[in-house]
Every structure is written in structure tokens, then in C-alpha cells.
Design a protein around this motif. Sequence first.
Motif, short mmCIF file in Angstrom:
data_model
loop_
_atom_site.label_atom_id
_atom_site.label_comp_id
_atom_site.label_asym_id
_atom_site.label_seq_id
_atom_site.Cartn_x
_atom_site.Cartn_y
_atom_site.Cartn_z
N ILE A 241 99.33 22.64 -16.22
CA ILE A 241 98.07 23.39 -16.26
C ILE A 241 97.07 22.69 -15.34
CG2 ILE A 241 96.19 24.22 -17.71
CD1 ILE A 241 98.84 25.52 -18.33
N SER A 242 96.47 23.46 -14.44
CA SER A 242 95.44 22.92 -13.56
C SER A 242 94.18 23.77 -13.70
CB SER A 242 95.90 22.92 -12.09
OG SER A 242 96.18 24.24 -11.65
N GLY A 243 93.07 23.26 -13.18
CA GLY A 243 91.81 24.00 -13.28
C GLY A 243 91.13 23.75 -14.61
N GLY A 244 90.24 24.68 -14.96
CA GLY A 244 89.49 24.53 -16.21
C GLY A 244 88.45 23.44 -16.15
N ASN A 245 88.01 23.10 -14.93
CA ASN A 245 87.04 22.01 -14.76
C ASN A 245 85.63 22.57 -14.57
OD1 ASN A 245 89.23 20.12 -14.68
ND2 ASN A 245 89.58 20.71 -12.55
N TYR A 246 84.64 21.68 -14.71
CA TYR A 246 83.28 22.06 -14.37
C TYR A 246 83.18 22.29 -12.87
CZ TYR A 246 81.74 20.61 -19.03
OH TYR A 246 81.56 20.50 -20.39
N PHE A 247 82.25 23.16 -12.47
CA PHE A 247 82.07 23.46 -11.05
C PHE A 247 81.34 22.31 -10.35
CE2 PHE A 247 82.16 27.60 -13.20
CZ PHE A 247 83.15 28.24 -12.47
N ASP A 248 81.89 21.87 -9.21
CA ASP A 248 81.14 20.92 -8.40
C ASP A 248 80.30 21.70 -7.39
OD1 ASP A 248 82.81 21.65 -6.24
OD2 ASP A 248 84.21 20.04 -6.69
N ARG A 249 79.47 21.00 -6.64
CA ARG A 249 78.54 21.69 -5.74
C ARG A 249 79.27 22.43 -4.63
NH1 ARG A 249 73.91 17.49 -4.20
NH2 ARG A 249 73.18 19.31 -3.03
N GLY A 250 80.38 21.86 -4.14
CA GLY A 250 81.15 22.53 -3.10
C GLY A 250 81.72 23.85 -3.58
N HIS A 251 82.25 23.86 -4.81
CA HIS A 251 82.82 25.08 -5.37
C HIS A 251 81.71 26.12 -5.58
CE1 HIS A 251 85.89 26.86 -8.45
NE2 HIS A 251 85.57 27.71 -7.50
N LEU A 252 80.57 25.67 -6.06
CA LEU A 252 79.45 26.60 -6.26
C LEU A 252 79.00 27.20 -4.93
CD1 LEU A 252 77.34 24.62 -8.89
CD2 LEU A 252 78.64 26.73 -9.28
N GLN A 253 78.93 26.36 -3.88
CA GLN A 253 78.54 26.85 -2.56
C GLN A 253 79.52 27.93 -2.10
OE1 GLN A 253 76.01 25.63 -0.40
NE2 GLN A 253 76.56 27.09 1.18
N HIS A 254 80.81 27.71 -2.33
CA HIS A 254 81.83 28.69 -1.92
C HIS A 254 81.67 30.00 -2.69
CE1 HIS A 254 85.67 30.33 -0.68
NE2 HIS A 254 85.99 30.52 -1.95
N ILE A 255 81.45 29.91 -3.99
CA ILE A 255 81.29 31.13 -4.81
C ILE A 255 80.06 31.92 -4.37
CG2 ILE A 255 80.71 31.94 -7.13
CD1 ILE A 255 82.56 29.79 -8.24
N LEU A 256 78.95 31.22 -4.16
CA LEU A 256 77.70 31.90 -3.83
C LEU A 256 77.70 32.48 -2.42
CD1 LEU A 256 75.21 29.36 -5.44
CD2 LEU A 256 75.82 31.63 -6.31
N SER A 257 78.59 32.02 -1.56
CA SER A 257 78.63 32.54 -0.20
C SER A 257 79.86 33.42 0.07
CB SER A 257 78.62 31.38 0.80
OG SER A 257 79.73 30.53 0.61
N ASN A 258 80.67 33.67 -0.95
CA ASN A 258 81.90 34.45 -0.77
C ASN A 258 81.57 35.95 -0.78
OD1 ASN A 258 84.47 35.51 -0.73
ND2 ASN A 258 85.27 34.10 -2.28
N PRO A 259 81.81 36.66 0.34
CA PRO A 259 81.47 38.09 0.39
C PRO A 259 82.35 38.96 -0.49
CG PRO A 259 82.66 37.43 2.37
CD PRO A 259 82.37 36.17 1.61
N VAL A 260 83.45 38.41 -1.01
CA VAL A 260 84.31 39.18 -1.91
C VAL A 260 83.51 39.70 -3.09
CG1 VAL A 260 86.20 38.97 -3.57
CG2 VAL A 260 86.49 38.09 -1.26
#
Length: 542
Positions: free
Chosen positions: A222-241
Amino acid sequence: MRRIRCAIYTRKSSEEGLEQDFNSLDAQREACEAYIASQKHEGWELLSNHYDDGGISGGHLDRPALQKLMQAVDEKRIDQIVVYKIDRLTRSLADFAKLVDRLDAAETSFVSVTQSFNTATSMGRLTLNMLLSFAQFEREVTAERIRDKIAASKRKGMWMGGSAPLGYQPDGRTLKVEETEAETIRTLYDLYLEHHSLRDVKECAEDLELRSRCREGTDGRISGGNYFDRGHLQHILSNPVYAGRIRHKQQIYEGKHPAIIDPIVWEKVQGMLQNGAAVARGSRQKATRSLLAGKLFDETGDRLTPSHTRKNGRRLRYYISRRLVKDRSQKHPNAWRLPAERVEGLLAELIERHLTRPGAAVAMTEGLMAAELTDVSKRLLQRDAVLERLALVERLDLQPGSLTLQLDKAMLADHLGCNPDRMNDMELTIEAPFQTRRRGVELKLHLGEAPAEFDKTLVQNIMKGRKWLAMVIAGKTFSEIADVENVSKRRVQDVTNLALLSPDVLDRVATGEQPVGLTTDYLIKTRFSAVWSEQCAQFTAL
């Protein structure tokens, strides 16, 4: 008659149809078996081992059955490899050259049953090279077609596979919303619209127990299930999907999947992200300008001037003796080159100590209430007051082993709210021990005596050198050791010399008390004496 041991190799690029009772691999093997049977009068015999790679591309050699086959070739258990077509073995000329070298070394050849040639003959090799050239050309053209197809599909808004972003699940050539995760995405966007800061969004997301998606691998992990780091948040907030769009390289197209975030809101967030980045860049430039420019002097009276280099896209600042800039024809071994951020950090720490020592504020001035001075000191010692503390520096004189810092009387009086004439000049000068210690390319700075520092790399290399020396004594050559350790022969010779260090030197290295300049690089480059008494004299001067 000579016996020729034959092995059949089969391969299929895709897994489609492999579940059938008689599939492509079986058809290839049947044709090869028939060909071997037709050569029985030449002494050909079929080996029972099967070498089949199903669902694996011929564009590389990382194939289990092929690796097993080549191991048997290296062990000279196979005389002839039989394939249905040459591209079953490889589609790459470069890979083919590697295979031919191994086949030649083992005196093994191979034959294609549908393309009449044999690598045992020069004409067969020429034919093979021509066929492989066309096979590689076909592979590259196929790759171009696939890339063009992906680009065209994305222009139409299709999802072309890969790991689905948080909030979505794959649905054929599009995406469908996974509502639980989608709520997490909406919350993150709302938090950014409210706080305008990735750091604040990260902290709020942790408070709300928002986490990334959990994934289970093929091995059950099992992987994932972690708190969001700033890089991940930047990717989510800028993802046009999330705005219902698809990105392909630098272009963004309208997608066929539903949006989680309103496109107008998404565009607003992009503007905020860009403005925030611009502000952050401006803030960094302001915070990292050389505040000590014109205030640093070395023991010769030469002023240290700001300088910088770039490494991996980062701007690294230094303070260097001016003679390094004015006269580049000389090496100037006694010149100073100090990392700016570390010097500034040490001085801010030194000023903090000076201001927080018992009775400091009262000793600096006359006629101010102790409570008032305490409040002023607190303001100067706030985390965001580092720049103010550095601004108090009027002059800094450096010499090996110590520094003298002169505080700016007028500026300090202004902070304390008193007349400069009432400042105690004796309290404006700070003297402190100051040590530099270099380990490889890294320069460390210390206020006070530099602590003993354990050089892990040097210790590991000494242990390795003693091990290799023991192997040499046991009869191994440097070349043999290099092959076993997967290093160069020169490296083995250099590191083995470290085993000749005296017991006194080894004791000092073990406790971290060796001379500052005694590093692995120094010992290898200087070719130190093997005489222990001479080592002491040589290393003491470091």
C-alpha cells in the motif's frame, strides 16, 4: 558427425491472444521445430528448454527468457539459436551488436527459419544487418505514429491513460468523477482562495486530515495516503484536468470529462499562483541581497566583496576578498571566500547573543528603564527581525581564528529610542572566536572552537583500503580487485594506500580530531609518505 544443440526463442509484443490454447508463441515454436527436424542430417538436436517472452517489446534486452537464453549461451550449453523471424530476437541494431559479441565469444550462431540466412556465414551477417536496419526503422516509425495518435487524441479532449489524478477514475478514453476525492480537491481550492498561501493550505489540510489517494501495488504493498506537501498542492492547484481540460506538453485543450472546479475559478487560482510566485521571487531577491556589502574586511585590510555563482538553477552568494576580483592572475591562497548565507546567519546569531545576555540593554545605555529595553530587545530578536539585526553591523574584521564586530551606534540608538551620545561605546564592539572547517567542497563556519567532526567518508575509505590491502597480501592483483568491487584499477590503488596511515593518525580520524585538511581527496592527491614519523610532520602543517 558433430552434434549441434539448438534452442528455440519466441516472442510476442502484446499479451493479446496469449490465453488461447494455440497462440502466436506456439505457432513460432512449431515452425522452428519443423526447421530443426529438417536439419537432422546436419546433426541438429532440439533442446527441451523453452525460451518464451510473451507480452514484451523487442525494443530492449530486458526480457526474462532472453536473459536466461543468453546465460545458457555464455555457459556454452547452446550451439544454435533458432527464431521464427529476426525481429523476434531484437529490433535494435545496437542491441543486435551486443548479442553478436556474446554469441561470437561462445561460438554460437542463430538462424531465422523464414528468412534464409545463417550468422555463421558472412553473407548471412550482411543480410541480417540489412533486415535489422529495416526492423529498427519500422520500430521508430511505429513510435512516431503512436506519439502522433496521442497528440491528436488529446486535441480532441481524450484521456490517454496513465495514473488518474486525485478526484477521478479512468472511464475508457475519458475520466469520471470519484466524488469522495473530488470533495478533497474542492476543499483544497477553497482553502487557497481563502488563504492565498500554499503553506497555509498545507497546514489547514493537515488539520482537516486531508490525504492523498491510497494505492495498492501488484505486490500487495500500500502506498499513498499521506499528507499533501507543497509540491503536490502546487500540482493539484495548477492541473487543468480539474477544470475539464487536457494538457499536452505546453498546450491545453477542452476535455471530454466533467470538471470538478469551475473553469472561471480555476483561471482565478492560476492568476493568484502566478502573482504569488512573482511576490515570492521579489521577496527572495530582497532578502538575499548582500546586506554586509562594504562592511567586511580580512586581516590584510582587504574588503570582502559580494559575488555569486549558479548551480542547478540556484543562485549561491559569497563574500570574497577583493584581490580575487582585481587580480585574477594570482591564486591568493590566503584570500577569503565565505558562503554569504552562513556568514549572515552566524552574525545574526552573534548579535542575538550579545543583546540577550543578562543586563545587556542596561549596559549599552543610560537613563532608560529596564522594561523598555526588554521590549526593544524582544522586537530585535523576533524571527522576522534577522535583517534588522544584520543592519546593525557597521564593520566586521576577520582574521584566522577570530572576528571583531562593530555595531552601528546611531542605528542601535534609534532601535532603543535613546540619544546616540548616551550609548556606551565599549558595548558596541563584539569579539568572538571564529573557525572555518572544510570537508571536500563544503566550507563550515563555527563561532567558537570548531567541534570535532567525524569524517564518515574518510573512515569508510580507510576500512575499504585495509580490506583491499588484505586481498593484495592474499595474492589478488589490483585488476582482479577492481573487477570484484566494480571500480577502476586506479581507484583500488589510491584507496589501498590509505591502509598505510599510522596508528596515531587513525586514532585521530576515529575521534574526529584529525587536521581540517586531512580528507580522502587530500590523501589521494598528495601521495603521502608511508613512513609514520614523516606522516606526523606532514599532516601537522594542515
